[in-house]
Motif scaffolding. Structure first.
Motif, mmCIF file in Angstrom:
data_model
loop_
_atom_site.group_PDB
_atom_site.id
_atom_site.type_symbol
_atom_site.label_atom_id
_atom_site.label_comp_id
_atom_site.label_asym_id
_atom_site.label_seq_id
_atom_site.Cartn_x
_atom_site.Cartn_y
_atom_site.Cartn_z
ATOM 1 N N GLY A 115 0.779 -1.230 0.000
ATOM 2 C CA GLY A 115 0.000 0.000 0.000
ATOM 3 C C GLY A 115 0.808 1.275 0.000
ATOM 4 O O GLY A 115 0.245 2.366 -0.108
ATOM 5 N N ASN A 116 2.138 1.189 0.099
ATOM 6 C CA ASN A 116 2.975 2.386 0.123
ATOM 7 C C ASN A 116 3.076 2.971 -1.289
ATOM 8 O O ASN A 116 3.700 2.375 -2.171
ATOM 9 N N PRO A 117 2.499 4.142 -1.534
ATOM 10 C CA PRO A 117 2.465 4.677 -2.901
ATOM 11 C C PRO A 117 3.776 5.297 -3.345
ATOM 12 O O PRO A 117 3.917 5.644 -4.528
ATOM 13 N N PRO A 177 -0.943 -1.866 7.048
ATOM 14 C CA PRO A 177 0.363 -1.448 6.519
ATOM 15 C C PRO A 177 1.281 -0.948 7.616
ATOM 16 O O PRO A 177 0.828 -0.602 8.715
ATOM 17 N N ARG A 204 7.015 6.331 5.614
ATOM 18 C CA ARG A 204 6.437 7.648 5.891
ATOM 19 C C ARG A 204 7.306 8.479 6.841
ATOM 20 O O ARG A 204 6.942 9.601 7.178
ATOM 21 N N GLY A 235 0.564 9.036 3.385
ATOM 22 C CA GLY A 235 -0.253 8.031 4.044
ATOM 23 C C GLY A 235 -1.738 8.261 3.839
ATOM 24 O O GLY A 235 -2.544 7.322 3.920
ATOM 25 N N GLU A 266 -2.561 6.413 0.868
ATOM 26 C CA GLU A 266 -2.505 4.987 1.186
ATOM 27 C C GLU A 266 -3.813 4.514 1.815
ATOM 28 O O GLU A 266 -4.360 3.464 1.445
ATOM 29 N N TRP A 272 -6.631 4.631 -0.794
ATOM 30 C CA TRP A 272 -6.538 3.476 -1.686
ATOM 31 C C TRP A 272 -7.067 2.228 -0.994
ATOM 32 O O TRP A 272 -7.792 1.424 -1.591
ATOM 33 N N TYR A 274 0.126 6.167 -8.527
ATOM 34 C CA TYR A 274 0.194 7.379 -7.701
ATOM 35 C C TYR A 274 0.893 8.510 -8.441
ATOM 36 O O TYR A 274 0.464 9.670 -8.373
#
Length: 366
Positions: free
Chosen positions: A187-189, A213, A218, A228, A231, A234, A357
């Protein structure tokens, strides 16, 4: 004493882990009793491995649940089935190449037909079978796009199957608790996958009860923390009805080359926590677990992630938690639905969420 201090900080839950080899000690029941007395809930990590190797893990994990009668234990709220897994670089992903080739055959009939559809020739091993995409292909868009998009589909289905099976087995002996795991960079864009391929929320979300996550991507000022919010957005798009809990949030206060946590580093830690609470509240996140509780030098990590001083006195970060925790732990209604919808396509680029992203972030922040 430690749990009293955790409670006094305003926290209402702790992460605990138990290995199968510790079954006979009784220590798990002891700490669950201590948490019950303080109304602290427990996210219980069942060790030692991950659902990707479930045949070896389940015989070690099942006795913990059954012999301790954990299905009847209301202090536990969830089981954590994996600690920071990822799919690794290309050399590690070869472990799944046989399954990848079966997926190709089922989808296209043959590798040749798949390559015709992709407009790209896959790397092959000595037997002529396809090798999984390279690290460059995972982390950068290019002519290999259609092949990598298919590979991401394959991986998603594999994770859904493996983690879904683990969840079903857990629920067969304990239908009363949630099941998830700490998801590392999933999930980390802003992570491009160049060092290792992370898990991704789509399909995986179908195999867990909440998304969890971690937040090491971050760390920093608001300019880095703020991503975040995307994140979480999403995660809500992928699984609207499932909570989003930050499974690990922290930064080391240890000053490299010295033997103490400097005032400057402690201030930096507190500023990061302030920014993170802002992001968590504005994104309507459902929880935060800090890595980790006790302050002081941790030799195996060469770090000090503690949220309280070794003698139990407050650090600057302790004050940040005291001020913000009540708002995050209070019962609250979710924020209203967004009035602006941004259309996204995670299949439009080979670099997955990172590429998506890059495409929409200006629109998102506007």
């Amino acid at each position: 004493r430690d749990l009293d201090r955790v409670k006094a900080l305003g926290l209402n839950s702790v992460s605990v882990f138990c290995y199968g080899r510790s079954l006979e000690s009784g220590n798990l029941l002891d700490i669950l009793r201590l948490c019950l007395e303080r109304n602290l809930k427990v996210n219980l990590s069942l060790r030692p491995g991950t659902p990707m190797d479930w045949d070896a893990q389940w015989p070690q994990i099942r006795p913990i649940i059954e012999e301790y009668l954990l299905a009847q234990n209301d202090t536990i709220f969830a089981y954590d089935l994996a600690w920071e897994p990822n799919l690794g670089p290309q050399r590690d992903r070869t472990a799944y190449d046989d399954l990848w080739n079966k997926w190709i055959a089922n989808r296209y009939g043959s590798l040749a037909k798949a390559e015709s559809a992709w407009g790209w020739r896959a790397e092959r091993d000595a037997s002529g079978a396809a090798v999984n995409p390279s690290d460059e292909q995972i982390s950068r868009d290019g002519e290999w796009r259609k092949m990598v998009v298919d590979y991401r589909d394959f991986v998603g289905e594999l994770l859904k199957e493996r983690y879904g099976r683990a969840r079903r087995d857990i629920l067969s002996v304990d239908p009363n608790h949630l099941v998830s795991f700490r998801m590392s960079e999933a999930g980390n864009p802003t992570y491009d996958g160049s060092m290792f391929m992370p898990y991704e929320f789509p399909k995986l979300a179908e195999a867990v009860d909440f998304l969890a996550p971690e937040a090491y991507g971050r760390i920093g000022t608001w300019d880095n923390v703020k991503h975040g919010m995307f994140e979480v957005a999403w995660a809500r798009a992928v699984a609207p009805d499932k909570p989003v809990v930050w499974a690990e949030v922290g930064v080391s206060a240890w000053e490299p080359g010295t033997d103490y946590a400097s005032k400057q580093r402690l201030k930096y830690q507190a500023e990061f926590f302030n920014a993170f609470y802002k992001m968590a509240k504005e994104s309507d996140s459902d929880g935060i677990f800090f890595w980790w509780y006790p302050g002081g030098y941790r030799s195996n990590e060469q770090s000090d992630y503690g949220i309280i001083n070794p003698d139990g006195t407050d650090r600057p970060s302790s004050g940040v938690i005291r001020r913000n925790a009540p708002q995050l732990t209070a019962s609250r209604k979710s924020k209203t639905r967004a009035k602006i919808i941004i259309n996204v396509n995670p299949r439009a680029r080979a670099d997955g969420l990172f590429g998506m992203y890059q495409t929409v972030k200006d629109e998102f922040w506007d």
